[in-house]
Design an enzyme around this catalytic site. Structure first.
Site: not given
Ligand SMILES: NC(=O)CC[C@H](N)C(=O)O
Length: 354
Positions: A242, A324, A326
């Site tokens: 992410c 994600h 996970e």
């Molecule tokens: N879940 C995250 O790592 C989000 C990544 C980043 N803050 C976004 O909003 O794109």
């Protein structure tokens, strides 16, 4: 008379029922996840945001700390059509304002049409629409939270002994606990380093893999992590999830940009370009990789809007995911990402995933 007000950047003030009191502000976003409210509410990536659940009933299976992704609630406030008493008690104890009995379908539609927007919230017997508007006036845009990493990261290195399969340096930009667990479950030992770790901090743990975690806000505000990727590119295998994918892209000459309202939910379809296989994924992001740059290939894309969901450079041992793997909450279809990451470590035998 109402005891809760939500002031929106588009000028409206929405009345609601106050469930947990307080005044606050943040970027108003929504998730379509229909389970996993404990995991979402403790996901550090929601720092400085106000989380609206589009699913109408939140709290129907209670609150259990085993399911938390970190040690506190991260959204500044929570909004649902209806919260159960269990969730309200928890949010109240945590000092997080909560409101319900408002038309969340309409709110989500507004966010979809106008984009994620700033908001202000005032909840309590004396709350007024003006209080909510004052909060809104003081609300910063996500990119303006320049040191947001400091709010969510460990202060000092921590170690999680999973085994001897590999040593991972996980740069904690706001890591979800289940990323650490997913690595430990595969017999890796994980050194969690602060978001502003230096090359000396990385060398002190002598890792086999450098891993950049998820995290809140604008990836451009994570310059130290970007420098680490730059410093170790080609010397260590590098992985990211992410925000981690976004930091890696920025470090390798790519670019990131803000999305209109982002992807937040547990049923985002992602296609692997090599195999053609589509998996359902958990997502929570408001930024995306625009240009991957010359040194990264886009390996996976979002079926709905074509955005980059996976990046790689096989020669330099770089692999990242925008979603994600996970889960927590959400489907386990992509847990094998952690096997792929650990396979990059030299001379390791990776435990079979569950
Ligand atoms: N879940 C995250 O790592 C989000 C990544 C980043 N803050 C976004 O909003 O794109």
């Amino acid at each position: 008379m109402s005891d809760a007000y939500l002031a929106l950047e588009d000028g409206r003030v929405v009345e609601a029922r106050g469930r947990a009191p307080g005044r606050t502000r943040g970027e108003l976003v929504f998730t379509t996840a229909y389970t996993g409210y404990e995991e979402s509410l403790t996901d550090p990536s929601y720092e400085e945001q106000v989380l609206t659940f589009s699913y109408p009933l939140i709290g129907n299976y209670g609150v259990r700390s085993e399911r938390f992704e970190s040690d506190r609630v991260h959204p500044r406030a929570a909004i649902a059509r209806e919260f159960t008493e269990d969730v309200v008690e928890w949010l109240d104890e945590e000092g997080i304002p909560a409101i319900d009995h408002l038309d969340t379908r309409e709110l989500v539609t507004s966010i979809r049409e106008e984009g994620a927007m700033k908001c202000g919230i005032a909840v309590g017997p004396d709350a007024t629409p003006e209080d909510a508007k004052e909060e809104l006036a003081a609300c910063k845009g996500m990119s303006e939270h320049v040191d947001i990493g400091a709010q969510v990261s460990v202060d000092e290195a921590e170690v999680y002994e999973g085994g001897s399969a590999a040593t991972v340096a996980l740069v904690d930009c706001g890591a979800k606990g289940s990323i650490i667990e997913s690595l430990c479950d595969r017999d890796a030992t994980v050194h969690v380093l602060p978001y502003d770790a230096t090359p000396e901090d990385v060398e002190a743990v002598d890792p086999d893999v450098l891993f950049i975690s998820n995290g809140p806000g604008d990836p451009k505000n994570f310059e130290a992590a970007e420098s680490l990727v730059d410093a170790y590119l080609g010397d260590l295998p590098i992985a990211g999830i992410c925000l981690g994918q976004q930091v890696v892209a920025n470090a390798l000459g790519g670019s990131t940009e803000k999305m209109a309202f982002g992807h937040r939910g547990v049923n985002q379809p992602v296609r692997d370009l090599d195999s053609g296989r589509v998996v359902m994924t958990t997502q929570n992001h408001g930024y995306t990789v625009g240009e991957p740059g010359d040194r990264l290939d886009v390996t996976q894309v979002n079926v709905n809007d074509g955005t980059a969901e996976g990046l790689a450079n096989d020669e330099l041992d770089v692999i990242t995911r925008q979603y994600h793997p996970e889960a927590n909450p959400g489907p386990h279809d992509s847990l094998d990402f952690f096997d792929e990451v650990l396979d990059m470590a030299p001379d390791t035998t990776v435990a079979t995933s569950d």
